[in-house]
Design a protein around this motif. Structure first.
Motif, PDB file in Angstrom:
ATOM      1  N   UNK A 109       0.844  -1.189   0.000  1.00  0.00           N
ATOM      2  CA  UNK A 109       0.000   0.000   0.000  1.00  0.00           C
ATOM      3  C   UNK A 109       0.885   1.247   0.000  1.00  0.00           C
ATOM      4  N   UNK A 110       0.365   2.302  -0.652  1.00  0.00           N
ATOM      5  CA  UNK A 110       1.063   3.591  -0.661  1.00  0.00           C
ATOM      6  C   UNK A 110       0.069   4.698  -0.373  1.00  0.00           C
ATOM      7  N   UNK A 111       0.367   5.482   0.643  1.00  0.00           N
ATOM      8  CA  UNK A 111      -0.459   6.630   0.971  1.00  0.00           C
ATOM      9  C   UNK A 111       0.167   7.873   0.349  1.00  0.00           C
ATOM     10  N   UNK A 112      -0.677   8.765  -0.144  1.00  0.00           N
ATOM     11  CA  UNK A 112      -0.198  10.010  -0.724  1.00  0.00           C
ATOM     12  C   UNK A 112      -1.277  11.067  -0.541  1.00  0.00           C
ATOM     13  N   UNK A 113      -0.947  12.299  -0.846  1.00  0.00           N
ATOM     14  CA  UNK A 113      -1.924  13.375  -0.698  1.00  0.00           C
ATOM     15  C   UNK A 113      -1.651  14.447  -1.735  1.00  0.00           C
ATOM     16  N   UNK A 114      -2.722  15.162  -2.046  1.00  0.00           N
ATOM     17  CA  UNK A 114      -2.652  16.322  -2.928  1.00  0.00           C
ATOM     18  C   UNK A 114      -3.330  17.464  -2.185  1.00  0.00           C
ATOM     19  N   UNK A 115      -2.542  18.331  -1.576  1.00  0.00           N
ATOM     20  CA  UNK A 115      -3.122  19.397  -0.758  1.00  0.00           C
ATOM     21  C   UNK A 115      -3.878  20.414  -1.601  1.00  0.00           C
ATOM     22  N   UNK A 116      -3.524  20.543  -2.865  1.00  0.00           N
ATOM     23  CA  UNK A 116      -4.261  21.459  -3.737  1.00  0.00           C
ATOM     24  C   UNK A 116      -5.683  20.964  -3.990  1.00  0.00           C
ATOM     25  N   UNK A 117      -5.886  19.662  -3.882  1.00  0.00           N
ATOM     26  CA  UNK A 117      -7.208  19.061  -4.091  1.00  0.00           C
ATOM     27  C   UNK A 117      -7.866  18.623  -2.802  1.00  0.00           C
ATOM     28  N   UNK A 118      -7.225  18.896  -1.661  1.00  0.00           N
ATOM     29  CA  UNK A 118      -7.765  18.492  -0.358  1.00  0.00           C
ATOM     30  C   UNK A 118      -8.100  17.001  -0.346  1.00  0.00           C
ATOM     31  N   UNK A 119      -7.210  16.207  -0.898  1.00  0.00           N
ATOM     32  CA  UNK A 119      -7.486  14.786  -1.066  1.00  0.00           C
ATOM     33  C   UNK A 119      -6.290  13.948  -0.628  1.00  0.00           C
ATOM     34  N   UNK A 120      -6.604  12.848   0.028  1.00  0.00           N
ATOM     35  CA  UNK A 120      -5.591  11.855   0.384  1.00  0.00           C
ATOM     36  C   UNK A 120      -5.959  10.551  -0.297  1.00  0.00           C
ATOM     37  N   UNK A 121      -4.946   9.790  -0.682  1.00  0.00           N
ATOM     38  CA  UNK A 121      -5.149   8.561  -1.447  1.00  0.00           C
ATOM     39  C   UNK A 121      -4.529   7.368  -0.722  1.00  0.00           C
ATOM     40  N   UNK A 122      -5.052   6.204  -1.039  1.00  0.00           N
ATOM     41  CA  UNK A 122      -4.421   4.964  -0.620  1.00  0.00           C
ATOM     42  C   UNK A 122      -4.389   4.033  -1.825  1.00  0.00           C
ATOM     43  N   UNK A 123      -3.210   3.871  -2.397  1.00  0.00           N
ATOM     44  CA  UNK A 123      -3.022   2.929  -3.494  1.00  0.00           C
ATOM     45  C   UNK A 123      -2.751   1.557  -2.902  1.00  0.00           C
ATOM     46  N   UNK A 124      -3.587   0.605  -3.249  1.00  0.00           N
ATOM     47  CA  UNK A 124      -3.495  -0.738  -2.688  1.00  0.00           C
ATOM     48  C   UNK A 124      -3.178  -1.720  -3.816  1.00  0.00           C
ATOM     49  N   UNK A 125      -2.025  -2.321  -3.759  1.00  0.00           N
ATOM     50  CA  UNK A 125      -1.589  -3.303  -4.755  1.00  0.00           C
ATOM     51  C   UNK A 125      -1.451  -4.676  -4.114  1.00  0.00           C
ATOM     52  N   UNK A 126      -1.390  -5.688  -4.952  1.00  0.00           N
ATOM     53  CA  UNK A 126      -1.216  -7.066  -4.480  1.00  0.00           C
ATOM     54  C   UNK A 126      -2.209  -7.394  -3.372  1.00  0.00           C
ATOM     55  N   UNK A 127      -3.445  -7.057  -3.620  1.00  0.00           N
ATOM     56  CA  UNK A 127      -4.473  -7.233  -2.592  1.00  0.00           C
ATOM     57  C   UNK A 127      -4.689  -8.700  -2.257  1.00  0.00           C
ATOM     58  N   UNK A 128      -4.999  -8.932  -0.998  1.00  0.00           N
ATOM     59  CA  UNK A 128      -5.226 -10.268  -0.473  1.00  0.00           C
ATOM     60  C   UNK A 128      -6.640 -10.349   0.104  1.00  0.00           C
ATOM     61  N   UNK A 129      -7.213 -11.539   0.177  1.00  0.00           N
ATOM     62  CA  UNK A 129      -8.552 -11.653   0.783  1.00  0.00           C
ATOM     63  C   UNK A 129      -8.607 -11.063   2.192  1.00  0.00           C
ATOM     64  N   UNK A 130      -7.528 -11.139   2.931  1.00  0.00           N
ATOM     65  CA  UNK A 130      -7.533 -10.593   4.291  1.00  0.00           C
ATOM     66  C   UNK A 130      -7.518  -9.065   4.322  1.00  0.00           C
ATOM     67  N   UNK A 131      -7.387  -8.423   3.165  1.00  0.00           N
ATOM     68  CA  UNK A 131      -7.527  -6.967   3.100  1.00  0.00           C
ATOM     69  C   UNK A 131      -8.992  -6.542   3.018  1.00  0.00           C
ATOM     70  N   UNK A 132      -9.890  -7.504   2.884  1.00  0.00           N
ATOM     71  CA  UNK A 132     -11.315  -7.202   2.821  1.00  0.00           C
ATOM     72  C   UNK A 132     -11.762  -6.501   4.097  1.00  0.00           C
ATOM     73  N   UNK A 133     -12.358  -5.310   3.941  1.00  0.00           N
ATOM     74  CA  UNK A 133     -12.761  -4.504   5.098  1.00  0.00           C
ATOM     75  C   UNK A 133     -13.456  -3.244   4.600  1.00  0.00           C
ATOM     76  N   UNK A 134     -14.072  -2.551   5.522  1.00  0.00           N
ATOM     77  CA  UNK A 134     -14.478  -1.175   5.286  1.00  0.00           C
ATOM     78  C   UNK A 134     -13.278  -0.286   5.605  1.00  0.00           C
ATOM     79  N   UNK A 135     -12.944   0.594   4.668  1.00  0.00           N
ATOM     80  CA  UNK A 135     -11.797   1.475   4.827  1.00  0.00           C
ATOM     81  C   UNK A 135     -12.266   2.891   5.135  1.00  0.00           C
TER      82      UNK A 135
END
Length: 120
Positions: A69-95
């Motif tokens: 996973x990679x977290x990033x942000x764009x302060x000009x857009x007031x937005x934060x991101x979470x890029x999730x790669x190589x997902x596994x069944x155990x990543x299943x959740x409400x985020x």
């Protein structure tokens, strides 16, 4: 008051990727907040996943997602991101995204959550 709205959740096969977004609005000085992502699997307690400082120069990950996973942000857009790669069944959740009032995982404001389901 700060409003946080997540998007980008969905159903993905194991090994796949998703990118979550969290847009902040309201009486916010978004660029002054550290931000974080948490998740809650069915029947489990909510757990911390990752955080990013106000400038994006410092990040923190729990061991289970580090390198995937990679977290990033764009302060000009007031937005934060979470890029999730190589997902596994155990990543299943409400985020949930959250503003962080004490580094790395003490929450100020919560978003409403977005569901991620990883099928095997």
């Amino acid at each position: 008051q700060v409003q946080l709205v997540e998007s980008g959740g969905g159903l993905v096969q194991a090994g796949g990727s998703l990118r979550l977004s969290c847009a902040a609005s309201g009486r916010t000085f978004f660029s002054s907040y550290a931000m974080g992502w948490f998740r809650q699997a069915p029947g489990e307690e909510r757990e911390f996943v990752s955080a990013i400082n106000w400038s994006g120069t410092n990040t923190y990950y729990v061991a289970s997602v580090k390198g995937r996973f990679t977290i990033s942000r764009d302060n000009a857009k007031n937005t934060v991101y979470l890029q999730m790669n190589s997902l596994k069944p155990e990543d299943t959740a409400d985020y949930y995204c959250a503003s962080i009032k004490e580094w790395p995982d003490k929450v100020g404001y919560w978003g409403q959550g977005t569901q991620v389901t990883v099928s095997s």
